[in-house]
Scaffold this motif. Sequence first.
Motif, short mmCIF file in Angstrom:
data_model
loop_
_atom_site.label_atom_id
_atom_site.label_comp_id
_atom_site.label_asym_id
_atom_site.label_seq_id
_atom_site.Cartn_x
_atom_site.Cartn_y
_atom_site.Cartn_z
N ASP A 1 0.82 -1.21 0.00
CA ASP A 1 0.00 0.00 0.00
C ASP A 1 0.86 1.27 0.00
O ASP A 1 2.10 1.21 -0.01
CB ASP A 1 -1.01 -0.03 1.15
CG ASP A 1 -0.41 0.13 2.53
OD1 ASP A 1 0.78 0.53 2.67
OD2 ASP A 1 -1.13 -0.16 3.51
N THR A 2 0.19 2.42 0.03
CA THR A 2 0.89 3.70 -0.04
C THR A 2 1.74 3.98 1.19
O THR A 2 2.63 4.83 1.14
CB THR A 2 -0.12 4.85 -0.23
OG1 THR A 2 -1.06 4.82 0.86
CG2 THR A 2 -0.87 4.72 -1.56
N GLU A 3 1.48 3.27 2.27
CA GLU A 3 2.27 3.43 3.51
C GLU A 3 3.37 2.37 3.62
O GLU A 3 3.98 2.19 4.68
CB GLU A 3 1.34 3.34 4.73
CG GLU A 3 0.21 4.36 4.72
CD GLU A 3 0.71 5.79 4.74
OE1 GLU A 3 1.67 6.07 5.48
OE2 GLU A 3 0.14 6.62 4.01
N ASN A 4 3.60 1.63 2.54
CA ASN A 4 4.63 0.58 2.47
C ASN A 4 4.36 -0.58 3.44
O ASN A 4 5.29 -1.13 4.04
CB ASN A 4 6.04 1.13 2.64
CG ASN A 4 6.45 1.94 1.42
OD1 ASN A 4 5.94 1.73 0.32
ND2 ASN A 4 7.36 2.88 1.61
N ILE A 5 3.09 -0.94 3.54
CA ILE A 5 2.69 -2.13 4.29
C ILE A 5 2.26 -3.18 3.26
O ILE A 5 1.52 -2.88 2.32
CB ILE A 5 1.52 -1.83 5.26
CG1 ILE A 5 1.90 -0.73 6.25
CG2 ILE A 5 1.05 -3.11 5.97
CD1 ILE A 5 3.07 -1.08 7.17
N ILE A 6 2.74 -4.40 3.44
CA ILE A 6 2.36 -5.49 2.54
C ILE A 6 0.90 -5.84 2.81
O ILE A 6 0.52 -6.10 3.95
CB ILE A 6 3.26 -6.72 2.74
CG1 ILE A 6 4.71 -6.38 2.39
CG2 ILE A 6 2.76 -7.91 1.90
CD1 ILE A 6 5.72 -7.45 2.78
N ARG A 7 0.09 -5.85 1.76
CA ARG A 7 -1.33 -6.15 1.90
C ARG A 7 -1.72 -7.47 1.26
O ARG A 7 -2.80 -8.00 1.53
CB ARG A 7 -2.18 -5.01 1.31
CG ARG A 7 -2.01 -3.70 2.04
CD ARG A 7 -2.45 -3.85 3.47
NE ARG A 7 -2.17 -2.64 4.26
CZ ARG A 7 -2.24 -2.60 5.57
NH1 ARG A 7 -2.56 -3.68 6.25
NH2 ARG A 7 -1.97 -1.49 6.21
N PHE A 8 -0.85 -8.03 0.42
CA PHE A 8 -1.15 -9.28 -0.28
C PHE A 8 0.16 -9.95 -0.67
O PHE A 8 1.10 -9.28 -1.09
CB PHE A 8 -1.98 -8.98 -1.54
CG PHE A 8 -2.24 -10.18 -2.40
CD1 PHE A 8 -3.31 -11.02 -2.13
CD2 PHE A 8 -1.41 -10.49 -3.47
CE1 PHE A 8 -3.56 -12.14 -2.94
CE2 PHE A 8 -1.65 -11.59 -4.27
CZ PHE A 8 -2.72 -12.43 -3.99
N VAL A 9 0.22 -11.27 -0.51
CA VAL A 9 1.38 -12.07 -0.92
C VAL A 9 0.86 -13.33 -1.62
O VAL A 9 -0.06 -13.98 -1.12
CB VAL A 9 2.25 -12.50 0.29
CG1 VAL A 9 3.41 -13.38 -0.16
CG2 VAL A 9 2.76 -11.28 1.05
N GLN A 10 1.47 -13.65 -2.75
CA GLN A 10 1.16 -14.90 -3.44
C GLN A 10 2.47 -15.52 -3.93
O GLN A 10 3.19 -14.90 -4.70
CB GLN A 10 0.24 -14.65 -4.64
CG GLN A 10 -0.11 -15.90 -5.41
CD GLN A 10 -0.94 -15.60 -6.67
OE1 GLN A 10 -0.57 -16.03 -7.74
NE2 GLN A 10 -2.02 -14.85 -6.54
#
Length: 171
Positions: A140-149
Motif C-alpha cells: 500500500d501507499t504506507e509501504n505495508i504489505i497487503r497481499f502475498v502470493q
Amino acid sequence: MQERRGIITFKGNPMTLLGPDLRPGNPAPDFRVVDNSLAPVTLRTYEGKIKVISSVPSLDTPVCDRETRRFNEDAARLPENVVVLTISLDLPFAQKRWCGAAGIDRVITLSDYQDRSFAESYGVLIKELKLLSRSLFVIDTENIIRFVQHVPEVTEEPDYDTVISAVQGLL
C-alpha cells in the motif's frame, strides 16, 4: 539466512526459498535494484503509490513472458497511483530488449542482478536455481504489505484476478 521448504516446486521438485516469510500486515522491506539504464531504484522511489511487485525467474521464458504481458494489460486499466514492477535477475540490457520487443509500456522491469537485495529481503531467492521465485506482493501507499502470493509451481502462472482484486481493495 532463513531457509523455507515446502512453499514452491519447480517441475514438481521441491525448492528452498531463502529469506524471510513476509506476510500481509508486515512492513515492506526496502531493497536496491537497478532499472534498464542501470540507475538505482529502491522501494522509496515509488513513495505514495500502491505497488504491485511481481518477481519472476526470467523474462525470456514463456510463463514469465505471458505474466508480464498480462500485467502490462492490467496496469493500463489501473489508476496512475498504482505502479506495477517486475523484478528478475535478468540483466537490465536483456530486460530493455525484451520490453521493446514485447511492447511493454506500463510494467517497469527492474533487475536484482547486482546485490540480490530484493530477493533476500522478500524471501524469493530459490536456493537450488539461484533465480527468483514467481511471487507477487501488493504494497500500500504506507509501504505495508497487503497481499502475498507465492505461485506453488514455478512453471505456472499466478492468480491474476486475486492480485488485481487486492489492488482494487486499496483504491
